[in-house]
Design a protein around this motif. Structure first.
Motif, PDB file in Angstrom:
ATOM      1  N   LEU A   2      -5.374  -2.806   8.060  1.00 36.95           N
ATOM      2  CA  LEU A   2      -4.606  -1.861   7.250  1.00 36.95           C
ATOM      3  C   LEU A   2      -5.377  -0.567   7.000  1.00 36.95           C
ATOM      4  O   LEU A   2      -4.817   0.531   7.082  1.00 36.95           O
ATOM      5  CB  LEU A   2      -4.227  -2.505   5.915  1.00 36.95           C
ATOM      6  CG  LEU A   2      -3.061  -3.480   5.980  1.00 36.95           C
ATOM      7  CD1 LEU A   2      -3.009  -4.340   4.724  1.00 36.95           C
ATOM      8  CD2 LEU A   2      -1.742  -2.729   6.158  1.00 36.95           C
ATOM      9  N   ARG A   3      -6.652  -0.678   6.697  1.00 37.51           N
ATOM     10  CA  ARG A   3      -7.434   0.540   6.422  1.00 37.51           C
ATOM     11  C   ARG A   3      -7.554   1.401   7.678  1.00 37.51           C
ATOM     12  O   ARG A   3      -7.607   2.630   7.584  1.00 37.51           O
ATOM     13  CB  ARG A   3      -8.800   0.171   5.846  1.00 37.51           C
ATOM     14  CG  ARG A   3      -8.701  -0.376   4.413  1.00 37.51           C
ATOM     15  CD  ARG A   3     -10.019  -0.368   3.689  1.00 37.51           C
ATOM     16  NE  ARG A   3      -9.900  -0.930   2.359  1.00 37.51           N
ATOM     17  CZ  ARG A   3      -9.535  -0.245   1.269  1.00 37.51           C
ATOM     18  NH1 ARG A   3      -9.229   1.034   1.374  1.00 37.51           N
ATOM     19  NH2 ARG A   3      -9.465  -0.834   0.089  1.00 37.51           N
ATOM     20  N   PRO A  15      -6.201  -4.131  -6.309  1.00 41.82           N
ATOM     21  CA  PRO A  15      -5.065  -3.273  -6.676  1.00 41.82           C
ATOM     22  C   PRO A  15      -4.630  -2.321  -5.555  1.00 41.82           C
ATOM     23  O   PRO A  15      -3.546  -1.745  -5.620  1.00 41.82           O
ATOM     24  CB  PRO A  15      -5.598  -2.471  -7.868  1.00 41.82           C
ATOM     25  CG  PRO A  15      -7.073  -2.407  -7.635  1.00 41.82           C
ATOM     26  CD  PRO A  15      -7.449  -3.704  -6.969  1.00 41.82           C
ATOM     27  N   TRP A  16      -5.472  -2.146  -4.541  1.00 38.91           N
ATOM     28  CA  TRP A  16      -5.216  -1.148  -3.500  1.00 38.91           C
ATOM     29  C   TRP A  16      -3.848  -1.281  -2.833  1.00 38.91           C
ATOM     30  O   TRP A  16      -3.107  -0.296  -2.759  1.00 38.91           O
ATOM     31  CB  TRP A  16      -6.339  -1.199  -2.460  1.00 38.91           C
ATOM     32  CG  TRP A  16      -6.150  -0.281  -1.304  1.00 38.91           C
ATOM     33  CD1 TRP A  16      -6.171   1.086  -1.317  1.00 38.91           C
ATOM     34  CD2 TRP A  16      -5.913  -0.648   0.059  1.00 38.91           C
ATOM     35  NE1 TRP A  16      -5.966   1.587  -0.052  1.00 38.91           N
ATOM     36  CE2 TRP A  16      -5.803   0.543   0.818  1.00 38.91           C
ATOM     37  CE3 TRP A  16      -5.788  -1.865   0.723  1.00 38.91           C
ATOM     38  CZ2 TRP A  16      -5.572   0.551   2.188  1.00 38.91           C
ATOM     39  CZ3 TRP A  16      -5.568  -1.863   2.096  1.00 38.91           C
ATOM     40  CH2 TRP A  16      -5.451  -0.676   2.814  1.00 38.91           C
ATOM     41  N   GLU A  70       5.068  -4.432   5.321  1.00 42.46           N
ATOM     42  CA  GLU A  70       5.102  -5.899   5.341  1.00 42.46           C
ATOM     43  C   GLU A  70       3.690  -6.475   5.336  1.00 42.46           C
ATOM     44  O   GLU A  70       3.404  -7.445   4.646  1.00 42.46           O
ATOM     45  CB  GLU A  70       5.860  -6.376   6.582  1.00 42.46           C
ATOM     46  CG  GLU A  70       6.047  -7.879   6.632  1.00 42.46           C
ATOM     47  CD  GLU A  70       6.869  -8.324   7.822  1.00 42.46           C
ATOM     48  OE1 GLU A  70       6.840  -9.536   8.120  1.00 42.46           O
ATOM     49  OE2 GLU A  70       7.530  -7.476   8.462  1.00 42.46           O
ATOM     50  N   ARG A  71       2.800  -5.836   6.082  1.00 46.47           N
ATOM     51  CA  ARG A  71       1.417  -6.315   6.128  1.00 46.47           C
ATOM     52  C   ARG A  71       0.708  -6.061   4.793  1.00 46.47           C
ATOM     53  O   ARG A  71      -0.119  -6.880   4.355  1.00 46.47           O
ATOM     54  CB  ARG A  71       0.674  -5.637   7.273  1.00 46.47           C
ATOM     55  CG  ARG A  71      -0.723  -6.153   7.495  1.00 46.47           C
ATOM     56  CD  ARG A  71      -1.280  -5.720   8.834  1.00 46.47           C
ATOM     57  NE  ARG A  71      -0.880  -6.632   9.890  1.00 46.47           N
ATOM     58  CZ  ARG A  71      -1.282  -6.526  11.168  1.00 46.47           C
ATOM     59  NH1 ARG A  71      -2.082  -5.532  11.516  1.00 46.47           N
ATOM     60  NH2 ARG A  71      -0.886  -7.395  12.076  1.00 46.47           N
ATOM     61  N   LEU A  72       1.026  -4.955   4.122  1.00 44.18           N
ATOM     62  CA  LEU A  72       0.465  -4.706   2.781  1.00 44.18           C
ATOM     63  C   LEU A  72       0.913  -5.771   1.793  1.00 44.18           C
ATOM     64  O   LEU A  72       0.126  -6.231   0.954  1.00 44.18           O
ATOM     65  CB  LEU A  72       0.889  -3.317   2.285  1.00 44.18           C
ATOM     66  CG  LEU A  72       0.099  -2.125   2.821  1.00 44.18           C
ATOM     67  CD1 LEU A  72       0.839  -0.825   2.536  1.00 44.18           C
ATOM     68  CD2 LEU A  72      -1.300  -2.083   2.212  1.00 44.18           C
ATOM     69  N   GLU A 110       4.355  -2.553 -12.390  1.00 44.05           N
ATOM     70  CA  GLU A 110       4.230  -3.563 -13.441  1.00 44.05           C
ATOM     71  C   GLU A 110       3.047  -4.493 -13.166  1.00 44.05           C
ATOM     72  O   GLU A 110       2.330  -4.894 -14.089  1.00 44.05           O
ATOM     73  CB  GLU A 110       5.529  -4.359 -13.558  1.00 44.05           C
ATOM     74  CG  GLU A 110       6.620  -3.592 -14.294  1.00 44.05           C
ATOM     75  CD  GLU A 110       7.988  -4.230 -14.150  1.00 44.05           C
ATOM     76  OE1 GLU A 110       8.097  -5.266 -13.452  1.00 44.05           O
ATOM     77  OE2 GLU A 110       8.955  -3.683 -14.721  1.00 44.05           O
ATOM     78  N   TYR A 111       2.855  -4.829 -11.900  1.00 45.77           N
ATOM     79  CA  TYR A 111       1.705  -5.657 -11.522  1.00 45.77           C
ATOM     80  C   TYR A 111       0.403  -4.946 -11.897  1.00 45.77           C
ATOM     81  O   TYR A 111      -0.506  -5.544 -12.478  1.00 45.77           O
ATOM     82  CB  TYR A 111       1.753  -5.937 -10.017  1.00 45.77           C
ATOM     83  CG  TYR A 111       0.696  -6.896  -9.529  1.00 45.77           C
ATOM     84  CD1 TYR A 111       0.985  -8.244  -9.361  1.00 45.77           C
ATOM     85  CD2 TYR A 111      -0.598  -6.456  -9.236  1.00 45.77           C
ATOM     86  CE1 TYR A 111       0.012  -9.131  -8.906  1.00 45.77           C
ATOM     87  CE2 TYR A 111      -1.573  -7.329  -8.786  1.00 45.77           C
ATOM     88  CZ  TYR A 111      -1.261  -8.665  -8.624  1.00 45.77           C
ATOM     89  OH  TYR A 111      -2.236  -9.547  -8.198  1.00 45.77           O
TER      90      TYR A 111
END
Length: 202
Positions: free
Chosen positions: A47-48, A76-77, A63-65, A100-101
């Motif tokens: 992802l990065r 939290p990223w 979807e992968r995130l 909210e999370y």
């Protein structure tokens, strides 16, 4: 398995040499992910790379995130990226879910509560907007902009007493700003007009 073990296996396949995580090419990372689809280190690495230099996530990256967020819930990223992306796409429900999370896991950053209040205000949910605006103020009570924001939301919801609390705080925080005192006087006037008078007994 630990990422180091996977890297060691790749190194062995290549006959030794250096094969640290940063040296794994994209094809190898994808091959390893196919074998270990929920591996948090591999997901983060992929992802990065895909989202470097501020690249916006496409449907596959989103979807992968989500998968990475489930695999490593303490990070939290992915939630920050997904919330920002959802807001840019106008998907308020998805944005609020991730905000909210994030908000539930911080005690010193009013940003998430403030954004939630804005989204709830935009959705014409005064109760939800007030809840999040009040939380933002509790986190950062000396922020004049947040006080003004919370006062506006309270007034819009018909809670003049709640609005008065924040305007009174603004008078203390910014005593040289005359509009705060004028607003406080106006709110007091409205509160008096709404308060039923008790008839005097003869």
């Amino acid at each position: 398995p630990p990422l180091e073990k996977l890297v060691g296996e790749v190194r062995a396949e290549k006959g030794g040499g250096d094969a640290g995580p940063t040296e794994l090419d994209d094809a190898t990372v994808e091959r390893l992910l196919a074998a270990h689809p929920g591996h948090p280190d591999l997901l983060e690495l992929a992802l990065r790379r895909a989202l470097k230099d501020g690249a916006k996530p496409d449907a596959a990256a989103r979807e992968r995130l989500e998968t990475y967020a489930r695999a490593r819930p303490v990070d939290p990223w992915p939630h920050k990226l997904l919330a920002k992306d959802a807001m840019e796409r106008g998907d308020s429900d998805a944005a609020m879910r991730h905000l909210e999370y994030l908000d539930a896991r911080t005690d010193n950053d009013p940003t998430f509560a403030t954004e939630l209040a804005r989204l709830q205000r935009k959705a014409h949910n005064p109760a939800g907007a007030r809840t999040h605006a009040e939380r933002a103020v509790r986190i950062s009570p000396y922020d004049a902009a947040l006080r003004e924001f919370a006062a506006a939301i309270a007034a819009e919801s018909g809670d003049l007493a709640g609005a008065r609390v924040h305007v009174e705080a603004l008078v203390v925080l910014e005593p040289d700003v005359p509009k705060h005192a004028a607003r406080l006087a106006r709110i007091d006037e409205l509160i008096r007009a709404k308060t039923p008078t008790t008839p005097k007994t003869p």
